[in-house]
Scaffold this active site. Sequence first.
Site, PDB file in Angstrom:
ATOM      1  N   PHE A 267     -44.302  -7.224  42.886  1.00 10.88           N
ATOM      2  CA  PHE A 267     -45.635  -7.056  42.293  1.00 10.88           C
ATOM      3  C   PHE A 267     -45.874  -5.594  41.942  1.00 10.88           C
ATOM      4  O   PHE A 267     -46.862  -4.990  42.314  1.00 10.88           O
ATOM      5  CB  PHE A 267     -46.681  -7.569  43.295  1.00 10.88           C
ATOM      6  CG  PHE A 267     -47.930  -8.122  42.676  1.00 10.88           C
ATOM      7  CD1 PHE A 267     -47.867  -9.119  41.707  1.00 10.88           C
ATOM      8  CD2 PHE A 267     -49.181  -7.668  43.086  1.00 10.88           C
ATOM      9  CE1 PHE A 267     -49.023  -9.648  41.149  1.00 10.88           C
ATOM     10  CE2 PHE A 267     -50.339  -8.190  42.540  1.00 10.88           C
ATOM     11  CZ  PHE A 267     -50.257  -9.169  41.570  1.00 10.88           C
ATOM     12  N   GLY A 268     -44.923  -5.024  41.215  1.00 12.57           N
ATOM     13  CA  GLY A 268     -45.098  -3.659  40.698  1.00 12.57           C
ATOM     14  C   GLY A 268     -45.849  -3.723  39.384  1.00 12.57           C
ATOM     15  O   GLY A 268     -46.579  -4.675  39.115  1.00 12.57           O
ATOM     16  N   ARG A 269     -45.622  -2.718  38.547  1.00 11.42           N
ATOM     17  CA  ARG A 269     -46.366  -2.660  37.279  1.00 11.42           C
ATOM     18  C   ARG A 269     -46.123  -3.906  36.428  1.00 11.42           C
ATOM     19  O   ARG A 269     -47.052  -4.493  35.880  1.00 11.42           O
ATOM     20  CB  ARG A 269     -45.929  -1.442  36.467  1.00 11.42           C
ATOM     21  CG  ARG A 269     -46.241  -0.120  37.116  1.00 11.42           C
ATOM     22  CD  ARG A 269     -45.747   0.999  36.194  1.00 11.42           C
ATOM     23  NE  ARG A 269     -45.708   2.264  36.875  1.00 11.42           N
ATOM     24  CZ  ARG A 269     -44.647   2.711  37.562  1.00 11.42           C
ATOM     25  NH1 ARG A 269     -43.543   1.993  37.655  1.00 11.42           N
ATOM     26  NH2 ARG A 269     -44.696   3.883  38.159  1.00 11.42           N
TER      27      ARG A 269
ATOM     28  N   ARG B 183     -33.473  -8.207  37.316  1.00  5.76           N
ATOM     29  CA  ARG B 183     -32.033  -7.965  37.269  1.00  5.76           C
ATOM     30  C   ARG B 183     -31.328  -9.253  37.688  1.00  5.76           C
ATOM     31  O   ARG B 183     -31.765  -9.932  38.624  1.00  5.76           O
ATOM     32  CB  ARG B 183     -31.629  -6.827  38.220  1.00  5.76           C
ATOM     33  CG  ARG B 183     -31.905  -5.427  37.694  1.00  5.76           C
ATOM     34  CD  ARG B 183     -31.009  -5.064  36.504  1.00  5.76           C
ATOM     35  NE  ARG B 183     -31.259  -3.723  36.003  1.00  5.76           N
ATOM     36  CZ  ARG B 183     -32.144  -3.404  35.060  1.00  5.76           C
ATOM     37  NH1 ARG B 183     -32.909  -4.340  34.525  1.00  5.76           N
ATOM     38  NH2 ARG B 183     -32.276  -2.160  34.645  1.00  5.76           N
TER      39      ARG B 183
ATOM     40  N   ARG C 192     -42.190  -6.580  49.619  1.00  8.94           N
ATOM     41  CA  ARG C 192     -42.113  -6.110  51.004  1.00  8.94           C
ATOM     42  C   ARG C 192     -43.490  -5.783  51.586  1.00  8.94           C
ATOM     43  O   ARG C 192     -43.790  -6.106  52.705  1.00  8.94           O
ATOM     44  CB  ARG C 192     -41.205  -4.891  51.085  1.00  8.94           C
ATOM     45  CG  ARG C 192     -39.824  -5.281  51.551  1.00  8.94           C
ATOM     46  CD  ARG C 192     -39.030  -4.106  51.902  1.00  8.94           C
ATOM     47  NE  ARG C 192     -39.230  -3.068  50.900  1.00  8.94           N
ATOM     48  CZ  ARG C 192     -38.533  -1.961  50.830  1.00  8.94           C
ATOM     49  NH1 ARG C 192     -37.598  -1.717  51.686  1.00  8.94           N
ATOM     50  NH2 ARG C 192     -38.754  -1.070  49.896  1.00  8.94           N
TER      51      ARG C 192
ATOM     52  N   HIS D 147     -30.846  -9.864  27.392  1.00 10.61           N
ATOM     53  CA  HIS D 147     -31.442  -8.662  28.001  1.00 10.61           C
ATOM     54  C   HIS D 147     -32.263  -7.865  26.968  1.00 10.61           C
ATOM     55  O   HIS D 147     -31.905  -6.728  26.621  1.00 10.61           O
ATOM     56  CB  HIS D 147     -30.367  -7.783  28.659  1.00 10.61           C
ATOM     57  CG  HIS D 147     -30.942  -6.915  29.750  1.00 10.61           C
ATOM     58  ND1 HIS D 147     -30.245  -6.551  30.861  1.00 10.61           N
ATOM     59  CD2 HIS D 147     -32.166  -6.346  29.888  1.00 10.61           C
ATOM     60  CE1 HIS D 147     -31.000  -5.781  31.633  1.00 10.61           C
ATOM     61  NE2 HIS D 147     -32.185  -5.647  31.051  1.00 10.61           N
ATOM     62  N   ILE D 148     -33.347  -8.463  26.525  1.00  4.19           N
ATOM     63  CA  ILE D 148     -34.202  -7.818  25.512  1.00  4.19           C
ATOM     64  C   ILE D 148     -35.627  -7.609  26.036  1.00  4.19           C
ATOM     65  O   ILE D 148     -36.572  -7.537  25.260  1.00  4.19           O
ATOM     66  CB  ILE D 148     -34.258  -8.641  24.199  1.00  4.19           C
ATOM     67  CG1 ILE D 148     -34.666 -10.099  24.479  1.00  4.19           C
ATOM     68  CG2 ILE D 148     -32.925  -8.573  23.460  1.00  4.19           C
ATOM     69  CD1 ILE D 148     -35.047 -10.881  23.236  1.00  4.19           C
ATOM     70  N   GLY D 149     -35.753  -7.499  27.359  1.00  6.52           N
ATOM     71  CA  GLY D 149     -37.081  -7.389  27.965  1.00  6.52           C
ATOM     72  C   GLY D 149     -38.008  -6.387  27.297  1.00  6.52           C
ATOM     73  O   GLY D 149     -39.172  -6.672  27.034  1.00  6.52           O
TER      74      GLY D 149
ATOM     75  N   GLU E  38     -23.472  -8.751  33.592  1.00  2.29           N
ATOM     76  CA  GLU E  38     -23.611  -8.609  32.136  1.00  2.29           C
ATOM     77  C   GLU E  38     -22.440  -7.833  31.564  1.00  2.29           C
ATOM     78  O   GLU E  38     -21.970  -6.896  32.199  1.00  2.29           O
ATOM     79  CB  GLU E  38     -24.922  -7.874  31.825  1.00  2.29           C
ATOM     80  CG  GLU E  38     -26.112  -8.717  32.192  1.00  2.29           C
ATOM     81  CD  GLU E  38     -27.445  -8.031  31.904  1.00  2.29           C
ATOM     82  OE1 GLU E  38     -27.486  -7.045  31.148  1.00  2.29           O
ATOM     83  OE2 GLU E  38     -28.450  -8.505  32.439  1.00  2.29           O
TER      84      GLU E  38
HETATM   85  C1  GLV Z   1     -34.432  -2.989  31.487  1.00  2.00           C
HETATM   86  O1  GLV Z   1     -33.836  -3.850  32.040  1.00  2.00           O
HETATM   87  C2  GLV Z   1     -34.857  -1.771  32.090  1.00  2.00           C
HETATM   88  O2  GLV Z   1     -34.537  -1.516  33.252  1.00  2.00           O
HETATM   89  O3  GLV Z   1     -35.524  -0.986  31.393  1.00  2.00           O
END
Ligand code: GLV
Length: 318
Positions: A151-153, A235, A174, A282-284, A264
Site C-alpha cells: 500500500f505504497g504510492r 514485480r 508489513r 511490462h508497460i506499467g 523477464e
Molecule cells: C517499472 O517496473 C518500474 O520499476 O518503474
Amino acid sequence: MKKRVLITNQLPDSAFLLLRQKYQVVWNKHQLTETQLISRSRLFDALLTTLADPVTKMVLAAPRLKCVANCAVGFNNIDLEAARARRIWVTHTPEVLTEATADTAWALLLSCARRIPEGDRLVRAGKFQGAHPLMLLGVDLAGKTLGIYGFGRIGKAVARRGRGWNMKILYHQRHRENPKVERGLNARYVSFNTLLRNSDFLSVNSPLTPDTRQRFAKKEFRKMKKTAIFINTGRGAIHREKDLAEALEKRWLYSAGLDVYENEPQIEKRLLRLENCTLLPHIGSATVETRTAMALLAAENIDLVLSGRRPKTPVFTY
Ligand code: GLV
C-alpha cells in the site's frame, strides 16, 4: 574536462537534452549485457540505467562512478550493498509514474473482469456472429472487494480508483498505515490471510524484496476465492509463475492479469496458452508523459550528484 555520462538504452530524449548541456554523453541504443556494462561503465562518472540493466558489483567497481540513476521506481536490478560500499549514489523515479502504473493495474483488472482480450481475439478471428446472451460473460466490479498487497504510492492510487466502483478496499503490507490515510481511502488493514481469502480482485503493488519474493505460490492461490482475479504490476518474482499457471489451469482462480514476470523476458509457456490470463509486456509506466518525466528525473538526479549536491530521489542517503 567534461564529466561523462552513459545512457544505457533508448529513452525519451528529455534526459539526453538536459545532460548534454553540461556533460559528455554517450547514448547507447540497445540492451547491454552485464559484460558489456562492466567494460563500458569504467569510462563514466554516471550511468542512466533501466530496470533491465544488471547493475552488479562488477559494474559498480568502475573507478569513476558516482551515480547510477535508474529510470524506474524499482531498483532490484542494482546491487545496493556494493553501491553503498563504494559511496555511489543510487536513484530511482518514484511519484512521476504512480498514476500511469495504477492505470495499468486497472486496465488489467477490467480486461480480466470483462474478458476484453478474449473478445478482441474472437472478433479478429472472424468468429463474431452477432450478439449472444451467453457470449463472454465476465464478472461485475461494483461493490466487490479489492485487495491490495503493498500500500505504497501506487497501491493507494489503485485503491483510489476502486472508490469509483464503490468497492470495499482491503490492504496488506508489513506496517499499518496511519488511520487518517486509511479513512481517506476507505481502506482497511488486514492480515495476509484475510487479504487472500476475501479479495475478489487482488492487486500486487509492492516492491520485490526478500520478504515479498515468491509471496504468492500454490498455497496462497489455493486460499483465494475461485472467482478471484489476480493482478501483478509490481514485480514478477513476487508470485511463482508455475504455481499461478497451475492455479489458472485448475480454476482455483478466475483469471489473472500480469504486466511483470519472474524471469523477464521469458514467460512460463503454460500462461501463453491460457485464455483466462491477460499478459502485457511490462508497460506499467509506458505513457509519453510519464516516461518523459521519468527520464528527466533520472537526468536531474545525475546532474545534482555530478554537481556535488544530493539527488532528488535517492534510494538511500549518505
Ligand atoms: C517499472 O517496473 C518500474 O520499476 O518503474
